[in-house]
Scaffold this motif. Sequence first.
Motif, PDB file in Angstrom:
ATOM      1  N   LEU A 104       0.849  -1.297  -0.287  1.00  0.00           N
ATOM      2  CA  LEU A 104      -0.290   0.389  -0.394  1.00  0.00           C
ATOM      3  C   LEU A 104       0.504   1.192   0.124  1.00  0.00           C
ATOM      4  N   LEU A 105       1.020   2.330  -0.594  1.00  0.00           N
ATOM      5  CA  LEU A 105       1.462   3.171  -0.717  1.00  0.00           C
ATOM      6  C   LEU A 105       0.609   4.602   0.604  1.00  0.00           C
ATOM      7  N   LEU A 106       1.276   4.826   1.063  1.00  0.00           N
ATOM      8  CA  LEU A 106       0.667   6.394   1.658  1.00  0.00           C
ATOM      9  C   LEU A 106       1.117   7.782   0.827  1.00  0.00           C
ATOM     10  N   GLU A 107       0.017   8.275   1.858  1.00  0.00           N
ATOM     11  CA  GLU A 107       1.102  10.200   1.425  1.00  0.00           C
ATOM     12  C   GLU A 107       0.550   9.861   2.744  1.00  0.00           C
ATOM     13  N   THR A 108       2.014  10.741   3.563  1.00  0.00           N
ATOM     14  CA  THR A 108       2.872  11.319   4.750  1.00  0.00           C
ATOM     15  C   THR A 108       1.943  11.821   5.311  1.00  0.00           C
ATOM     16  N   VAL A 109       0.761  12.148   5.742  1.00  0.00           N
ATOM     17  CA  VAL A 109       0.163  13.524   6.988  1.00  0.00           C
ATOM     18  C   VAL A 109       1.179  13.439   8.072  1.00  0.00           C
ATOM     19  N   ALA A 110       1.786  13.080   8.917  1.00  0.00           N
ATOM     20  CA  ALA A 110       2.023  13.406   9.503  1.00  0.00           C
ATOM     21  C   ALA A 110       3.550  12.309  10.033  1.00  0.00           C
ATOM     22  N   ALA A 111       4.266  12.673  10.430  1.00  0.00           N
ATOM     23  CA  ALA A 111       6.336  12.103  11.233  1.00  0.00           C
ATOM     24  C   ALA A 111       6.516  12.225  12.631  1.00  0.00           C
ATOM     25  N   GLY A 112       6.060  11.330  13.111  1.00  0.00           N
ATOM     26  CA  GLY A 112       6.594  10.778  14.600  1.00  0.00           C
ATOM     27  C   GLY A 112       8.148  10.524  14.091  1.00  0.00           C
ATOM     28  N   VAL A 113       9.107  12.039  15.274  1.00  0.00           N
ATOM     29  CA  VAL A 113      10.010  12.397  15.442  1.00  0.00           C
ATOM     30  C   VAL A 113      10.276  11.269  16.921  1.00  0.00           C
ATOM     31  N   CYS A 114      10.806  10.040  16.760  1.00  0.00           N
ATOM     32  CA  CYS A 114      11.037   9.174  17.924  1.00  0.00           C
ATOM     33  C   CYS A 114      12.405   8.938  18.476  1.00  0.00           C
ATOM     34  N   GLY A 115      12.637   8.669  20.216  1.00  0.00           N
ATOM     35  CA  GLY A 115      13.747   8.885  20.888  1.00  0.00           C
ATOM     36  C   GLY A 115      14.902   7.354  19.656  1.00  0.00           C
ATOM     37  N   SER A 116      14.180   6.669  18.835  1.00  0.00           N
ATOM     38  CA  SER A 116      14.804   6.070  18.666  1.00  0.00           C
ATOM     39  C   SER A 116      15.328   6.774  17.205  1.00  0.00           C
ATOM     40  N   ASP A 117      14.481   7.136  16.417  1.00  0.00           N
ATOM     41  CA  ASP A 117      15.229   8.403  15.187  1.00  0.00           C
ATOM     42  C   ASP A 117      16.172   9.099  15.610  1.00  0.00           C
ATOM     43  N   LYS A 140      23.794   7.087  18.481  1.00  0.00           N
ATOM     44  CA  LYS A 140      23.986   5.555  19.322  1.00  0.00           C
ATOM     45  C   LYS A 140      22.631   4.193  19.082  1.00  0.00           C
ATOM     46  N   HIS A 141      22.928   4.296  17.524  1.00  0.00           N
ATOM     47  CA  HIS A 141      21.692   2.943  17.879  1.00  0.00           C
ATOM     48  C   HIS A 141      23.099   1.914  16.640  1.00  0.00           C
ATOM     49  N   PRO A 142      21.990   0.563  16.430  1.00  0.00           N
ATOM     50  CA  PRO A 142      22.539  -0.521  15.491  1.00  0.00           C
ATOM     51  C   PRO A 142      22.647   0.201  13.922  1.00  0.00           C
ATOM     52  N   LEU A 143      21.666   0.992  13.381  1.00  0.00           N
ATOM     53  CA  LEU A 143      21.035   1.190  11.808  1.00  0.00           C
ATOM     54  C   LEU A 143      21.903   2.412  12.112  1.00  0.00           C
ATOM     55  N   LYS A 144      23.245   2.337  10.796  1.00  0.00           N
ATOM     56  CA  LYS A 144      24.191   3.414  10.489  1.00  0.00           C
ATOM     57  C   LYS A 144      23.214   4.429   9.356  1.00  0.00           C
ATOM     58  N   SER A 145      22.614   3.679   8.010  1.00  0.00           N
ATOM     59  CA  SER A 145      22.055   4.507   7.067  1.00  0.00           C
ATOM     60  C   SER A 145      21.021   4.182   6.707  1.00  0.00           C
ATOM     61  N   ILE A 146      20.252   4.704   6.426  1.00  0.00           N
ATOM     62  CA  ILE A 146      18.388   4.632   6.850  1.00  0.00           C
ATOM     63  C   ILE A 146      17.022   5.403   6.265  1.00  0.00           C
ATOM     64  N   VAL A 147      16.724   5.614   5.255  1.00  0.00           N
ATOM     65  CA  VAL A 147      15.318   6.614   5.149  1.00  0.00           C
ATOM     66  C   VAL A 147      14.849   6.689   7.200  1.00  0.00           C
ATOM     67  N   LEU A 148      15.260   7.843   7.044  1.00  0.00           N
ATOM     68  CA  LEU A 148      14.937   7.880   8.757  1.00  0.00           C
ATOM     69  C   LEU A 148      13.182   7.445   8.557  1.00  0.00           C
ATOM     70  N   GLY A 149      12.802   7.558   9.914  1.00  0.00           N
ATOM     71  CA  GLY A 149      11.354   7.840  10.179  1.00  0.00           C
ATOM     72  C   GLY A 149      10.296   6.028  10.081  1.00  0.00           C
ATOM     73  N   HIS A 150      10.205   6.097  11.886  1.00  0.00           N
ATOM     74  CA  HIS A 150       9.105   4.963  11.029  1.00  0.00           C
ATOM     75  C   HIS A 150       7.861   4.919  12.175  1.00  0.00           C
ATOM     76  N   GLU A 151       7.512   6.574  12.628  1.00  0.00           N
ATOM     77  CA  GLU A 151       6.304   7.008  13.230  1.00  0.00           C
ATOM     78  C   GLU A 151       5.049   7.321  11.853  1.00  0.00           C
ATOM     79  N   VAL A 152       3.710   7.457  11.576  1.00  0.00           N
ATOM     80  CA  VAL A 152       3.453   7.666  10.802  1.00  0.00           C
ATOM     81  C   VAL A 152       1.958   7.557  11.024  1.00  0.00           C
ATOM     82  N   ILE A 153       1.125   8.902   9.859  1.00  0.00           N
ATOM     83  CA  ILE A 153      -0.052   8.575  10.202  1.00  0.00           C
ATOM     84  C   ILE A 153      -0.498   9.328   8.875  1.00  0.00           C
TER      85      ILE A 153
END
Length: 360
Positions: free
Chosen positions: A30-43, A50-63
């Motif tokens: 499913l393709l979504l148009e992002t309305v809002a994306a939260g900046v979480c502590g992990s990001d 300070k996280h094992p992931l070193k290169s990434i398309v950022l962000g994991h919270e979304v509406i």
Amino acid sequence: MTTGRLAYMPKPGSVELREYDLPTPEQGALLLETVAAGVCGSDVHMFADKHPLKSIVLGHEVIGRVVDPSTRPTDSAGAELHPGDLVSVVYFAFCQHCRQCRAGRTHLCENSYNHWIASPDDFPHFTGTFGTHYYVGRFQHVFKVPENVSPLAAVSANCALAQVSAGIDRGKVTAGDTVVIQGAGGLGLWGVAVAKERGARVIVVDAVQRRLDAAKAFGADETVSFEDAPEAADRIARVRELTDGGADVALELTGVGSAVVEGIEMVRPGATYIEIGNVMPGVEITLDIGSMTRRAVTIHPVIRYHQRFLKGGLDFISRNVGKLPFDQLIDATYPLDDVAQALEDSKARKVNRAALTMTS
Ligand SMILES: [Zn+2]
Ligand SMILES: [Zn+2]
């Protein structure tokens, strides 16, 4: 529109805005148009190296808004999807074929992040939520946002609310329990609200007064500030005083190793300690295991969650609209162009919980 933009972190501390053709979803995706994306502590941890992931398309919270549901006509609860519907997404995948998935422990899937860590140069590009679009893979769960819930109230349903709900469930929090919550950030505020709904008495420990004020607004019965109790021993004594000798359950939501050493001294004999915040391998602490054994304290680490906690979280928000101050959850919004600023401000703790909001 045939292209979209996303925020790619090629290495910690740097972020690039890149433009790609919009992907055509495969069956089940499913393709979504992002309305809002939260900046979480992990990001913020990823950005700060300070996280094992070193290169990434950022962000994991979304509406996001559903573009064309023909490849996935229903959400994970069976509700019909229509173009324009607002949805929330479980950010990790359940591959269905690894050892953990086959045994039903899908939240521990060994391939949970494969879709996310792929290069943005490869299809489907939009694998993180900091972008104009987000690609929901066929092994990710998706749930419609209830009609009365605003995007910013629900943006951290995944991951913060669902994650802390899973922790509170693991701790078997029930009416009459006393619950200590260490850390009044995004996870902590949700934790207060969920524990209160279960009938618990909630005590929140944090270093920042405005975060403790927010915790009060979400229903905390008592707060313990680092200002009033600067030493760990003072805070432990205060919590024991407030809980007749120790809490029934405590949740670590700070991401600080020393908080664990402190927190397990805040609970009563036989209590449960839920560890959520420390997700970076390499954090080492010294525990008095003899004291823990003599008091029979159980530590439960909790990582990721069953998808029912996201559906339950969205329903929780819906039935608490007008009762809880959801407008206090996100205290700063930024356009996608200012993603680096959002991360810097979050890292510097100038804001408690930021979100990116998309206009396109
Ligand atoms: Zn998160
Ligand atoms: Zn799996």
